[in-house]
Design a protein around this motif. Structure first.
Motif, short mmCIF file in Angstrom:
data_model
loop_
_atom_site.label_atom_id
_atom_site.label_comp_id
_atom_site.label_asym_id
_atom_site.label_seq_id
_atom_site.Cartn_x
_atom_site.Cartn_y
_atom_site.Cartn_z
N ALA A 114 33.28 -13.77 19.90
CA ALA A 114 33.61 -13.62 18.28
C ALA A 114 33.70 -14.93 17.96
O ALA A 114 33.71 -15.15 16.67
N THR A 115 34.03 -15.94 18.86
CA THR A 115 34.18 -17.22 18.32
C THR A 115 32.96 -18.33 18.54
O THR A 115 33.10 -19.33 18.16
N LEU A 119 40.46 -32.64 19.40
CA LEU A 119 38.97 -31.99 19.20
C LEU A 119 38.85 -30.73 20.00
O LEU A 119 37.87 -29.86 20.14
N ASN A 120 39.74 -30.62 21.17
CA ASN A 120 39.58 -29.78 22.45
C ASN A 120 40.56 -28.90 22.35
O ASN A 120 41.34 -28.59 21.59
N GLY A 121 39.87 -27.52 23.19
CA GLY A 121 40.83 -26.07 23.43
C GLY A 121 39.92 -25.38 22.61
O GLY A 121 38.78 -25.52 21.96
N PRO A 122 40.33 -24.08 22.65
CA PRO A 122 39.64 -22.97 22.28
C PRO A 122 39.33 -23.14 20.59
O PRO A 122 40.21 -23.42 20.04
N ILE A 123 38.11 -22.48 20.21
CA ILE A 123 37.58 -22.69 18.80
C ILE A 123 37.78 -21.55 18.33
O ILE A 123 38.07 -20.50 18.95
N THR A 124 37.56 -21.38 17.06
CA THR A 124 37.69 -20.10 16.17
C THR A 124 36.25 -19.93 15.71
O THR A 124 35.30 -20.57 16.00
N GLY A 125 35.93 -18.98 15.24
CA GLY A 125 34.60 -18.63 14.93
C GLY A 125 34.11 -19.22 13.40
O GLY A 125 33.08 -18.90 13.08
N SER A 126 34.93 -19.91 12.75
CA SER A 126 34.62 -20.46 11.64
C SER A 126 33.88 -21.69 11.80
O SER A 126 34.23 -22.41 12.80
N THR A 178 31.06 -24.85 21.51
CA THR A 178 31.57 -23.82 22.42
C THR A 178 32.81 -24.34 22.77
O THR A 178 33.34 -25.26 22.34
N ASP A 179 33.59 -23.41 23.43
CA ASP A 179 35.27 -23.89 23.66
C ASP A 179 34.93 -25.17 24.66
O ASP A 179 35.71 -26.05 24.66
N LEU A 180 33.84 -25.13 25.53
CA LEU A 180 33.87 -26.19 26.50
C LEU A 180 33.46 -27.61 25.89
O LEU A 180 33.90 -28.55 26.42
N SER A 181 32.40 -27.37 24.81
CA SER A 181 32.07 -28.55 24.42
C SER A 181 32.79 -29.26 23.26
O SER A 181 32.45 -30.33 22.69
N GLY A 182 33.91 -28.56 22.51
CA GLY A 182 34.88 -29.44 21.50
C GLY A 182 34.53 -28.89 20.29
O GLY A 182 33.62 -28.03 20.22
N GLY A 183 35.48 -29.27 19.39
CA GLY A 183 35.31 -28.72 17.93
C GLY A 183 34.32 -29.25 17.15
O GLY A 183 34.47 -28.88 15.98
N VAL A 184 33.43 -30.24 17.58
CA VAL A 184 32.62 -30.94 16.73
C VAL A 184 31.19 -31.21 17.52
O VAL A 184 31.39 -31.69 18.71
N ASN A 185 30.40 -31.38 16.97
CA ASN A 185 28.87 -31.58 17.35
C ASN A 185 28.24 -32.50 16.51
O ASN A 185 28.24 -32.01 15.41
N ILE A 186 27.63 -33.59 17.19
CA ILE A 186 26.87 -34.31 16.35
C ILE A 186 25.42 -34.45 16.77
O ILE A 186 25.12 -34.73 17.93
N SER A 212 39.54 -25.70 12.53
CA SER A 212 40.91 -25.87 12.95
C SER A 212 40.93 -27.04 14.12
O SER A 212 42.15 -27.35 14.28
N LYS A 213 39.94 -27.65 14.22
CA LYS A 213 39.94 -28.95 15.10
C LYS A 213 39.48 -30.20 14.20
O LYS A 213 40.04 -31.10 14.32
N VAL A 214 38.69 -30.01 13.16
CA VAL A 214 38.22 -31.12 12.34
C VAL A 214 37.97 -30.45 11.07
O VAL A 214 37.12 -29.84 10.42
#
Length: 496
Positions: A17-18, A249-256, A429-437, A455-457
């Motif tokens: 879902a996220t 940046l880390n921890g479970p992410i949301t679906g947004s 993904t949850d494992l890769s962190g809240g931002v991707n460049i 929620s992270k950035v």
């Protein structure tokens, strides 16, 4: 009817879902002189879809998820379910476009159809249009994604003629029967134990190159022992510590999702590489490191240990270009975000990436692919989302995923319209962190695409601004400290 590999299937397992596991790209076009409409895009796809397996195949899933799915040809692709058009409200600027695309990017693809969509967005300022295309990561990696893009683009405003699919190719299309899939699942189940042991043995020699695992006591000794027992007595490059600090940046992410995109001149990046030594990719990594450092420092959240980035590396061979799916490895690299001086930071990043590249070249196994083989398909599908959320919160293996994809340095055209920029957008993904460049070099520019979980950035455009500022900082330093830097770190620009 090829079957997905364990690595391909892992991108399906990551979805929840996220997490939506598709990769995308945003092409900004000047439509003048062409016909960039939804109908024109649909006609182009009908003529050229057969050039890319990812566009003409859908999933065929074994019953009860007992095995990895198969790719089956879908000759009757209904483009009404894949090609869409929308219009931005005024003023049609980059912020409005990013907001619009964020909502599209966070939506999952329909697994009952070929796993891709194309969106034409009109109403951009200065008469431009955008074409956003997303394809599931189970179907493409960076190289096969570039091949898919190349199938639709032209070197001139006049579209090239493309030969239709040969009738014999259509006749070869088929689907696995229920008995075929059950037989395959039983066979894989019977041999799973042996494959698990083989993958663990192969992976053992690479433990000291794996994020999180390499920080465990004894991992280096175990890796060296495993390689020695396997007959590999070569000395390996010394790798820096790969223990990712816990950050905001880390921890479970949301679906947004929130997107941002921008460019820097490629000539500036190349000049920095020549002036300070190293490659274009070294400069990209150092610029990302500088941006993350200043962004975290601005929030009082900069850790005293360097952030760890995962960097995908294509390992696709020339003979495998026609196969859909993924053939990639992963490097883990500390980003020297704990180093304040930008030139010293670049030197540290260059040293770390060099060691990681040499180590990858000497590796006897692709630990990323091997780890995906360890769990049987039904268990991997159930365990991956939950395990990812638990690990990301307690022991993040990395802080961010950064990818640099080389592209053509000449203009390309789509339906006669000139492509001005191409911004890649990847997966969170949850494992890769809240931002991707992710960045893509095209026609003299380096185009950055950022995707973040708000929620992270919460201000992904602010992070993009730090990226551009970090590049400008290196550009300013070229004139004043280039010679001093080369002397200080002892770089031989002739040899490397």
């Amino acid at each position: 009817m090829p079957q997905l590999t364990a690595l391909d299937a892992q991108f399906l397992h990551f979805e929840s879902a996220t997490t939506a596991a598709h990769v995308a790209g945003v092409a900004i076009l000047d439509p003048e002189g062409g016909t960039v409409t939804r109908d024109a895009l649909a006609d182009l796809l009908r003529e050229r879809m057969h050039l890319s397996p990812a566009l003409t195949r859908r999933l065929k899933r074994p019953p009860l998820g007992l095995d990895h799915p198969y790719w089956v040809d879908d000759p009757g692709v209904d483009l009404d379910h894949h090609v869409f058009e929308s219009r931005l409200p005024a003023p049609g600027d980059e912020l409005r476009l990013a907001e619009h695309l964020s909502a599209i990017h966070e939506r999952h693809l329909d697994r009952d159809r070929p796993l891709w969509e194309m969106h034409l967005i009109t109403g951009l300022s200065h008469g431009r249009v955008a074409v956003y295309t997303k394809v599931h990561h189970a179907a493409i990696d960076g190289v096969s994604g570039a091949e898919t893009l190349a199938a639709l683009l032209d070197l001139t405003p006049e579209p090239r003629a493309v030969a239709p699919m040969e009738p014999v190719e259509r006749a070869e299309a088929g689907e696995p029967s229920l008995s075929d899939m059950l037989t395959g699942a039983l066979s894989r189940t019977a041999t799973q134990g042996a494959r698990t042991v083989r993958s663990l043995v192969r992976t053992a020699g690479e433990l000291d190159a794996m994020p999180l695992v390499s920080s465990l006591p004894g991992s280096g000794l175990l890796s060296r022992t495993a390689r020695w027992l396997g007959g590999d007595r070569r000395s390996r490059p010394e790798l820096p510590a790969l223990s990712a600090p816990r950050t905001m940046l880390n921890g479970p992410i949301t679906g947004s999702r929130r997107l941002a995109f921008g460019s820097v001149p490629l000539k500036d990046v190349k000049l920095a590489a020549r002036t300070f030594g190293g490659s274009v990719n070294d400069v990209v990594m150092a610029v990302c490191a500088g941006a993350l450092r200043s962004w975290l420092e601005e929030r009082g959240a900069l850790p005293d240990r360097p952030l760890v980035a995962a960097v995908p590396v294509a390992v696709r061979t020339a003979g495998a270009m026609e196969r859909a799916g993924n053939q990639l490895a992963m490097m883990a690299v500390p980003l020297a975000t704990d180093v304040a001086d930008p030139l010293e930071r670049l030197a540290e990043v260059r040293k770390a990436t060099g060691a990681a590249k040499r180590r990858l070249a000497m590796s006897s196994a692709n630990w990323l692919a091997e780890l995906c083989e360890v769990l049987p398909a039904p268990l991997a599908g159930l365990a991956t989302p939950a395990l990812s959320r638990v690990v990301s919160g307690a022991f993040p293996p990395i802080n961010i995923l950064i990818s640099n994809v080389p592209g053509p340095q000449f203009p390309l055209y789509l339906c006669g319209g000139r492509v001005l920029s191409y911004f890649p957008v990847s997966v969170l993904t949850d494992l890769s962190g809240g931002v991707n460049i992710t960045c893509f070099s095209y026609d003299g520019m380096l185009d950055f695409g950022l995707v973040a979980c708000p929620s992270k950035v919460p201000d992904v455009w602010g992070l993009l601004g730090h990226l551009q500022s970090a590049m400008k900082e290196l550009t300013r330093l070229q004139e004043t400290t280039g010679d001093e830097f080369r002397h200080r770190v002892g770089i031989d620009l002739v040899s490397g």
